[in-house]
Structure formats: structure tokens, C-alpha cells
Design a protein around this motif. Structure first.
Motif, PDB file in Angstrom:
ATOM      1  N   GLY A 249       0.818  -1.216   0.000  1.00 45.64           N
ATOM      2  CA  GLY A 249       0.000   0.000   0.000  1.00 45.64           C
ATOM      3  C   GLY A 249       0.845   1.256   0.000  1.00 45.64           C
ATOM      4  N   VAL A 250       1.812   1.333   0.915  1.00 43.92           N
ATOM      5  CA  VAL A 250       2.671   2.524   0.970  1.00 43.92           C
ATOM      6  C   VAL A 250       3.526   2.624  -0.288  1.00 43.92           C
ATOM      7  CG1 VAL A 250       2.722   2.689   3.482  1.00 43.92           C
ATOM      8  CG2 VAL A 250       4.421   1.278   2.320  1.00 43.92           C
ATOM      9  N   ALA A 251       3.947   1.493  -0.824  1.00 43.37           N
ATOM     10  CA  ALA A 251       4.759   1.498  -2.049  1.00 43.37           C
ATOM     11  C   ALA A 251       3.949   2.038  -3.223  1.00 43.37           C
ATOM     12  CB  ALA A 251       5.275   0.094  -2.352  1.00 43.37           C
ATOM     13  N   THR A 252       2.684   1.658  -3.296  1.00 41.36           N
ATOM     14  CA  THR A 252       1.821   2.155  -4.371  1.00 41.36           C
ATOM     15  C   THR A 252       1.651   3.665  -4.273  1.00 41.36           C
ATOM     16  OG1 THR A 252       0.596   0.066  -4.440  1.00 41.36           O
ATOM     17  CG2 THR A 252      -0.466   1.986  -5.420  1.00 41.36           C
ATOM     18  N   GLU A 253       1.393   4.165  -3.072  1.00 37.63           N
ATOM     19  CA  GLU A 253       1.238   5.602  -2.888  1.00 37.63           C
ATOM     20  C   GLU A 253       2.523   6.343  -3.272  1.00 37.63           C
ATOM     21  OE1 GLU A 253      -0.546   7.154   0.656  1.00 37.63           O
ATOM     22  OE2 GLU A 253      -1.599   5.276   1.079  1.00 37.63           O
ATOM     23  N   TYR A 254       3.645   5.784  -2.885  1.00 37.83           N
ATOM     24  CA  TYR A 254       4.923   6.417  -3.192  1.00 37.83           C
ATOM     25  C   TYR A 254       5.142   6.526  -4.697  1.00 37.83           C
ATOM     26  CZ  TYR A 254       9.976   7.088  -3.528  1.00 37.83           C
ATOM     27  OH  TYR A 254      11.214   7.576  -3.848  1.00 37.83           O
ATOM     28  N   LEU A 255       4.845   5.457  -5.414  1.00 36.18           N
ATOM     29  CA  LEU A 255       5.051   5.463  -6.861  1.00 36.18           C
ATOM     30  C   LEU A 255       4.120   6.449  -7.561  1.00 36.18           C
ATOM     31  CD1 LEU A 255       5.491   1.638  -7.553  1.00 36.18           C
ATOM     32  CD2 LEU A 255       7.252   3.407  -7.600  1.00 36.18           C
ATOM     33  N   LEU A 256       2.924   6.631  -7.028  1.00 29.74           N
ATOM     34  CA  LEU A 256       1.951   7.509  -7.676  1.00 29.74           C
ATOM     35  C   LEU A 256       2.086   8.968  -7.257  1.00 29.74           C
ATOM     36  CD1 LEU A 256      -1.269   5.288  -7.537  1.00 29.74           C
ATOM     37  CD2 LEU A 256       0.039   5.909  -9.567  1.00 29.74           C
ATOM     38  N   TYR A 257       2.404   9.198  -5.977  1.00 30.34           N
ATOM     39  CA  TYR A 257       2.373  10.564  -5.452  1.00 30.34           C
ATOM     40  C   TYR A 257       3.724  11.068  -4.939  1.00 30.34           C
ATOM     41  CZ  TYR A 257      -2.531   9.148  -5.431  1.00 30.34           C
ATOM     42  OH  TYR A 257      -3.766   8.667  -5.801  1.00 30.34           O
ATOM     43  N   ARG A 289      13.977  -3.983   3.714  1.00 29.20           N
ATOM     44  CA  ARG A 289      14.558  -3.416   2.494  1.00 29.20           C
ATOM     45  C   ARG A 289      14.323  -4.324   1.296  1.00 29.20           C
ATOM     46  NH1 ARG A 289      20.429  -1.461   4.983  1.00 29.20           N
ATOM     47  NH2 ARG A 289      19.568   0.064   6.472  1.00 29.20           N
ATOM     48  N   TRP A 290      14.544  -5.630   1.488  1.00 33.51           N
ATOM     49  CA  TRP A 290      14.296  -6.552   0.380  1.00 33.51           C
ATOM     50  C   TRP A 290      12.830  -6.508  -0.021  1.00 33.51           C
ATOM     51  CZ3 TRP A 290      10.819 -10.571   0.053  1.00 33.51           C
ATOM     52  CH2 TRP A 290      10.865 -11.306  -1.152  1.00 33.51           C
ATOM     53  N   SER A 291      11.936  -6.551   0.953  1.00 32.83           N
ATOM     54  CA  SER A 291      10.498  -6.556   0.665  1.00 32.83           C
ATOM     55  C   SER A 291      10.082  -5.282  -0.054  1.00 32.83           C
ATOM     56  CB  SER A 291       9.704  -6.698   1.967  1.00 32.83           C
ATOM     57  OG  SER A 291      10.058  -7.872   2.661  1.00 32.83           O
ATOM     58  N   LEU A 292      10.628  -4.159   0.384  1.00 35.01           N
ATOM     59  CA  LEU A 292      10.275  -2.879  -0.219  1.00 35.01           C
ATOM     60  C   LEU A 292      10.749  -2.801  -1.662  1.00 35.01           C
ATOM     61  CD1 LEU A 292       8.997  -0.143   0.263  1.00 35.01           C
ATOM     62  CD2 LEU A 292      11.195   0.674   1.133  1.00 35.01           C
ATOM     63  N   LEU A 293      12.003  -3.167  -1.906  1.00 35.50           N
ATOM     64  CA  LEU A 293      12.538  -3.130  -3.269  1.00 35.50           C
ATOM     65  C   LEU A 293      11.789  -4.108  -4.168  1.00 35.50           C
ATOM     66  CD1 LEU A 293      14.591  -2.137  -5.324  1.00 35.50           C
ATOM     67  CD2 LEU A 293      16.208  -3.842  -4.449  1.00 35.50           C
ATOM     68  N   ASN A 294      11.558  -5.300  -3.677  1.00 33.67           N
ATOM     69  CA  ASN A 294      10.854  -6.314  -4.452  1.00 33.67           C
ATOM     70  C   ASN A 294       9.446  -5.842  -4.812  1.00 33.67           C
ATOM     71  OD1 ASN A 294      10.783  -9.114  -5.508  1.00 33.67           O
ATOM     72  ND2 ASN A 294       9.171  -9.403  -3.972  1.00 33.67           N
ATOM     73  N   THR A 295       8.758  -5.252  -3.845  1.00 29.24           N
ATOM     74  CA  THR A 295       7.386  -4.797  -4.054  1.00 29.24           C
ATOM     75  C   THR A 295       7.322  -3.627  -5.032  1.00 29.24           C
ATOM     76  OG1 THR A 295       6.790  -5.511  -1.820  1.00 29.24           O
ATOM     77  CG2 THR A 295       5.316  -3.950  -2.884  1.00 29.24           C
ATOM     78  N   VAL A 296       8.223  -2.676  -4.872  1.00 30.80           N
ATOM     79  CA  VAL A 296       8.239  -1.520  -5.775  1.00 30.80           C
ATOM     80  C   VAL A 296       8.489  -1.959  -7.221  1.00 30.80           C
ATOM     81  CG1 VAL A 296       9.569   0.529  -6.429  1.00 30.80           C
ATOM     82  CG2 VAL A 296       8.838   0.211  -4.051  1.00 30.80           C
ATOM     83  N   LEU A 297       9.435  -2.872  -7.420  1.00 22.58           N
ATOM     84  CA  LEU A 297       9.740  -3.338  -8.773  1.00 22.58           C
ATOM     85  C   LEU A 297       8.558  -4.100  -9.377  1.00 22.58           C
ATOM     86  CD1 LEU A 297      13.467  -4.462  -8.380  1.00 22.58           C
ATOM     87  CD2 LEU A 297      12.570  -2.308  -9.306  1.00 22.58           C
TER      88      LEU A 297
END
Length: 335
Positions: A249-257, A289-297
Motif C-alpha cells: 500500500g505505501v509502495a503504491t502511494e509512493y510510486l503515484l504521489y 529493504r528486500w520486501s520494499l525493493l521487491n514490491t516496488v519493482l
């Protein structure tokens, strides 16, 4: 796409060799789609009955099969290792903008409501000529109601009011919540966790669950995860899945906004889980960190599917319909 099977026929030498379509051996694309959608409808029925095991069994039966569910648990993920903050920055990720979300929109609404309440109180005092004793009684009554909400409903009434006003008067907040939940839904499906339902507003959650303690969000078929937690042994695969879902959820918001406002509860739950598993700070940082990078990609790769999914969720489509939309909007080359 249907599988077309041709039979080579030898014709007279005076005519060129041709390939003739054998109609009796066509595997119809439309028939495959109908079959898949029939199963997804069954999934919806099992979820509505609360039979999560049956729903998951139906999905797993179609997992990875031709004409089935290609994308369930088929996410192409990065190798798991310790990633540095510099490596995250090289991939366009500023952790400060993701992992410490502050909901400025609802905060602003809450402040305005407080100012309006004070102004209303002053106006009422002047219009109705309340004496100090009456003002005291009114203040105590409001304090009592606030305390009841905090203790009995975990602030559910206040959250319901703020969330409803936010969705009504702030299109940005409304869109952000939808995209946030679409991120959770998509990542869960891609890593192999079946979503079982979602709500986009606190009012919708209240109507569906009948409880003020339940907030809007996406729920998952997680009995396998709970069984592992109760046994005291959580596998690395299971932990990786739920870590990615928590941060989606936070990763999606970051990519969009460019920053995240919602999702603090998700991060706190992940932190609590890692602490409960006895992770050291270094090991927890590595996992996050791994989860965040993996999710963002993953979200970047499948942004088209996420956008279509968000549209479907806005219309209140069922879980099965949302899954169908994900499958239709991801190419084989992307999984």
C-alpha cells in the motif's frame, strides 16, 4: 488465446500445398475463458460462505495451467539478500517517504473539525446564553463520548466520521485509498496469497462487518500463515509474502504521489511481527529493504494491471472479477 491445430493435406501436384484448419480440433479461446470465469465465480461463492479453504483449493487447481490462472503466485522476484539504502536509492526509492507515513489529508480535516467545533460552541454560547455551569456539563458530556469511543471502539466512531468526510470532500484522499488497496490486492495475488475481500471506506466496512472496530482495507485467506505463526515457526517464503503485502500500500502511494500518507498500521504490524519472531534490528532492516525493493519493482512492472484493478475495485467488483482483470492485463513475458 485458443490453440489452433492444423492437419497437413497432400493435394494434387498441379495445386500448391496448403494447410487446412481442422475445425473438430479447435480448442476455443472463449471456452477456456468461460471455464476460468466459472471457477472464479465458484471462488466468490465459497468466499461468501466463509469457506476459505475451498476457495483457495479452487484457485490452486487452476494455478499455472493453460487457460487457467497464470499469475497467481507467479511474481518474478529479486534475489533475497541484504540491500543497502544506496541500492534502494539507485532504484528510485527514498525510504523516508515510505516508511514514516503521516496522513496529512485526514489530519487537516480533523483540525478543521476541531476549529469548527470551537467556533460552534462559542456561537451557541452567545445565541443560547449558556452559563458556565452548562458549558461545563456539555464539555464533560463530549469528553465522555470521546472516552467511550476510544475505549470501546478503539476510536472507530471518530475514524468513521473522518474517513467519510475525507471520501466525500477530498478526491485526492478517495483516489489514494483506492490505489493503496489495489496495491495490496495485486501484490498478494502475485506472490500467491488469495485476497478474500476488500472495503474502501470505513462506512462500507461497518455495513459489511457490522463493527466499528473494523477499518477499511483488504483481507486475505491467511489460515496457512496463522497456522505457521501458532506453531511458532514461520517459513521464509511465508514471511516474504506477507512482508511484501504489508508494504504494497505505501509502495503504491509512493510510486503515484512521491510519498505515502496511509499505511502506518501496516508498517506497525510488520514491525510487531518481526519483533515477535525475534529478529535483530539488522535482520529486520534486511527483511524490510528486500520486501520494499521487491514490491516496488513488481508494482512498476505491473502498473497497468494495478490501474485496471483499481478501476474494478472502485466499481465494487467481486474478488473473482478482480482476479480475472489481473490475469487479462499481465503478459506472459512479465511473469
Amino acid at each position: 488465446m485458443g490453440t489452433l491445430i492444423y492437419n497437413n493435406l497432400c493435394l494434387l501436384s498441379s495445386r500448391p500445398r496448403v494447410k487446412v484448419l481442422s475445425l473438430s480440433r479447435i480448442e476455443s479461446s472463449s471456452e477456456v475463458e468461460v471455464s476460468k470465469r466459472r471457477v472464479l465465480k465458484q471462488v466468490d461463492e465459497e468466499l461468501s460462505k466463509g469457506d476459505e479453504r475451498a476457495a483457495l483449493a479452487l484457485v490452486k487447481d487452476l494455478q499455472g495451467k493453460p487457460g487457467g490462472l497464470r499469475c497467481f503466485g507467479a511474481a518474478r522476484q529479486i534475489p533475497q539478500r541484504l540491500y543497502t539504502l544506496d541500492e534502494l536509492k539507485l532504484n528510485g526509492i527514498e525510504t523516508r517517504s515510505l516508511l514514516s507515513p503521516v496522513d496529512e489529508t485526514l489530519g487537516s480535516i480533523e483540525r478543521n473539525l476541531q476549529l469548527a467545533a470551537i467556533a460552534g460552541g462559542v456561537s451557541a454560547w452567545n445565541v443560547f446564553s449558556f452559563n458556565p455551569q452548562q458549558i461545563l456539563y456539555l464539555s464533560l458530556a463530549l469528553l465522555f463520548l470521546w472516552t467511550v469511543d476510544s475505549v470501546s471502539y478503539n476510536g472507530g466512531v471518530g475514524s468513521l466520521v473522518l474517513d467519510t468526510i475525507g471520501h466525500t470532500f477530498s478526491q485526492k484522499y478517495h483516489n489514494r485509498v483506492i490505489q493503496h488497496e489495489a496495491g495490496h490486492f495485486l501484490i498478494a495475488y502475485l506472490v500467491g496469497i488469495l485476497p478474500k475481500g476488500y472495503t474502501l471506506t470505513s462506512l462500507e466496512a461497518l455495513k459489511k462487518e457490522g463493527s466499528l472496530n473494523v477499518q477499511a482495507g483488504t483481507a486475505f485467506v491467511d489460515f496457512e500463515f496463522l497456522e505457521e505463526v501458532n506453531s511458532g515457526k514461520v517459513s521464509a517464503t511465508t514471511l516474504n509474502r506477507f512482508s511484501c503485502i504489508a508494504l504494497a500500500g505505501v509502495a503504491t502511494e509512493y510510486l503515484l504521489y512521491g510519498y505515502a500518507e496511509g499505511g502506518l498500521a501496516d508498517i506497525n504490524k510488520l514491525d510487531a511481527l518481526l519483533q515477535g519472531l525475534g529478529f535483530t534490528q539488522k535482520k529486520a532492516d534486511s527483511q524490510v529493504r528486500w520486501s520494499l525493493l521487491n514490491t516496488v519493482l513488481l508494482l512498476r512492472r505491473h502498473k497497468g494491471a494495478r490501474a485496471k484493478l483499481a478501476e474494478a475495485m472502485t466499481m465494487g467488483k467481486s474478488v473473482g472479477s478482480c482476479i480475472d482483470i489481473i490475469e487479462d492485463n499481465i503478459d506472459d513475458t512479465d511473469i
